[in-house]
Design a protein around this motif. Structure first.
Motif, PDB file in Angstrom:
ATOM      1  N   THR A 285       0.956  -1.197   0.048  1.00 60.21           N
ATOM      2  CA  THR A 285       0.167  -0.010  -0.005  1.00 60.21           C
ATOM      3  C   THR A 285       0.965   1.367   0.072  1.00 60.21           C
ATOM      4  OG1 THR A 285      -1.690  -1.221   1.254  1.00 60.21           O
ATOM      5  CG2 THR A 285      -1.746   1.158   1.050  1.00 60.21           C
TER       6      THR A 285
ATOM      7  N   MET B 118       1.555   4.755   0.977  1.00 57.41           N
ATOM      8  CA  MET B 118       1.094   5.624   2.066  1.00 57.41           C
ATOM      9  C   MET B 118       1.583   7.273   1.498  1.00 57.41           C
ATOM     10  SD  MET B 118      -0.097   3.362   3.756  1.00 57.41           S
ATOM     11  CE  MET B 118      -0.546   4.042   5.449  1.00 57.41           C
TER      12      MET B 118
ATOM     13  N   ILE C  15       6.509   6.907   5.520  1.00 57.03           N
ATOM     14  CA  ILE C  15       7.362   5.727   5.896  1.00 57.03           C
ATOM     15  C   ILE C  15       8.748   5.904   5.110  1.00 57.03           C
ATOM     16  CG2 ILE C  15       7.555   3.347   6.484  1.00 57.03           C
ATOM     17  CD1 ILE C  15       4.246   3.008   6.047  1.00 57.03           C
TER      18      ILE C  15
ATOM     19  N   THR D 135      10.785   2.943   3.742  1.00 62.82           N
ATOM     20  CA  THR D 135      10.515   1.851   2.588  1.00 62.82           C
ATOM     21  C   THR D 135       9.721   2.710   1.496  1.00 62.82           C
ATOM     22  OG1 THR D 135       8.257   1.927   3.684  1.00 62.82           O
ATOM     23  CG2 THR D 135       9.849   0.072   4.549  1.00 62.82           C
TER      24      THR D 135
ATOM     25  N   ASP E  24       7.809   5.058   1.710  1.00 68.43           N
ATOM     26  CA  ASP E  24       6.377   5.260   1.783  1.00 68.43           C
ATOM     27  C   ASP E  24       5.289   3.941   1.582  1.00 68.43           C
ATOM     28  OD1 ASP E  24       6.911   7.780   2.859  1.00 68.43           O
ATOM     29  OD2 ASP E  24       6.702   8.479   0.735  1.00 68.43           O
ATOM     30  N   TRP E  25       6.218   2.942   1.178  1.00 67.42           N
ATOM     31  CA  TRP E  25       5.305   1.673   0.925  1.00 67.42           C
ATOM     32  C   TRP E  25       4.901   0.889   2.234  1.00 67.42           C
ATOM     33  CZ3 TRP E  25       2.497   0.109  -3.136  1.00 67.42           C
ATOM     34  CH2 TRP E  25       3.050   0.907  -4.268  1.00 67.42           C
ATOM     35  N   LEU E  26       3.729   0.419   2.673  1.00 68.75           N
ATOM     36  CA  LEU E  26       3.132  -0.389   3.649  1.00 68.75           C
ATOM     37  C   LEU E  26       3.331  -1.936   3.240  1.00 68.75           C
ATOM     38  CD1 LEU E  26       2.679  -0.718   6.632  1.00 68.75           C
ATOM     39  CD2 LEU E  26       0.436  -0.357   6.170  1.00 68.75           C
ATOM     40  N   TYR E  27       4.231  -2.869   3.698  1.00 67.12           N
ATOM     41  CA  TYR E  27       4.024  -4.307   3.191  1.00 67.12           C
ATOM     42  C   TYR E  27       3.138  -4.953   4.326  1.00 67.12           C
ATOM     43  CZ  TYR E  27       7.932  -2.785   0.486  1.00 67.12           C
ATOM     44  OH  TYR E  27       8.703  -2.019  -0.625  1.00 67.12           O
ATOM     45  N   ALA E  28       2.215  -5.777   3.819  1.00 66.43           N
ATOM     46  CA  ALA E  28       1.518  -6.811   4.602  1.00 66.43           C
ATOM     47  C   ALA E  28       1.149  -8.152   3.939  1.00 66.43           C
ATOM     48  CB  ALA E  28       0.138  -6.032   4.887  1.00 66.43           C
TER      49      ALA E  28
ATOM     50  N   GLN F  22       8.903  -4.982   7.789  1.00 65.13           N
ATOM     51  CA  GLN F  22       8.921  -4.040   6.738  1.00 65.13           C
ATOM     52  C   GLN F  22      10.213  -4.188   6.071  1.00 65.13           C
ATOM     53  OE1 GLN F  22       6.061  -2.092   5.516  1.00 65.13           O
ATOM     54  NE2 GLN F  22       5.235  -3.778   7.131  1.00 65.13           N
TER      55      GLN F  22
ATOM     56  N   HIS G 273      11.109  -4.958   2.173  1.00 63.99           N
ATOM     57  CA  HIS G 273      11.546  -3.691   1.453  1.00 63.99           C
ATOM     58  C   HIS G 273      13.058  -4.028   0.710  1.00 63.99           C
ATOM     59  CE1 HIS G 273      11.535   0.213   0.015  1.00 63.99           C
ATOM     60  NE2 HIS G 273      12.786   0.624   0.439  1.00 63.99           N
TER      61      HIS G 273
END
Length: 195
Positions: free
Chosen positions: A139, A141, A146, A149, A151-155, A168, A172
């Motif tokens: 995602t 952000m 962030i 990364t 500004d990427w959110l990993y899930a 993360q 990343h």
């Protein structure tokens, strides 16, 4: 045991048995996913796709419950190498789709709110069977939220719908190899869908 409890228990056992039977029917006659032909991959995906969607959505995660309605970015799953040599199929939400489907290699900047969901299938060498892997989610952000990364959110979502515990940096560190593509890797060229 009340009749209501009995019916609920019977439904649960039936659902679990159907999912297990579905997975057991997805035999694979190679040990290395790189050895699979396109038709074999399509057959595997056809065998597992319903169980995948149901499993990911079990706990009600918003992405896991809705990603199949998004834009699919490849004509079929393929093995790209990362993500443990799994077969991968990527879906892009409405915010991400137009930019992602350009598959640009330089100057990429994904819009805030872009979400990519990547289904995965593992080939079990021991059982010679295709097995549902995690749903990987990225995602984008707000700018600067962030920085470590980009500004990427990993899930990730397990095949049973449970949220994965992910560092993360673990995700990343690989994605950082694509700085000109806003940290994105794309499906293999031969299976890409274009705008």
């Amino acid at each position: 045991m009340t009749i209501r409890t009995f019916i609920a228990a019977t439904a649960t056992v039936t659902a679990l048995t159907a999912t297990a039977a579905n997975a057991a029917d997805c035999a694979v006659d190679v040990e290395d996913p790189f050895d699979l032909e396109a038709a074999q991959i399509e057959e595997i995906y056809s065998c597992l796709k319903d169980a995948m969607a149901e499993g990911y959505a079990k706990e009600g995660d918003a992405v896991a419950s809705n990603f199949r309605a998004w834009t699919v970015t490849s004509t079929r799953p393929a093995v790209a190498g990362p993500h443990g040599n799994r077969l991968l199929q990527t879906f892009a939400n409405d915010i991400a789709a137009a930019q992602y489907l350009k598959f640009e290699e330089e100057g990429v900047k994904m819009p805030v709110g872009s979400v990519l969901a990547k289904e995965s299938i593992t080939i079990s060498k021991k059982k010679k069977q295709a097995v549902v892997g995690p749903l990987f989610i990225m995602t984008k952000m707000e700018d600067g939220s962030i920085p470590e990364t980009a500004d990427w959110l990993y899930a990730g979502i397990q095949p049973n719908g449970k949220v994965m515990k992910i560092k993360q940096s673990f995700c990343h560190d690989c994605h950082a190899g694509y700085p000109d593509q806003d940290m994105l890797a794309y499906p293999l060229e031969e299976v890409r869908v274009s705008n």
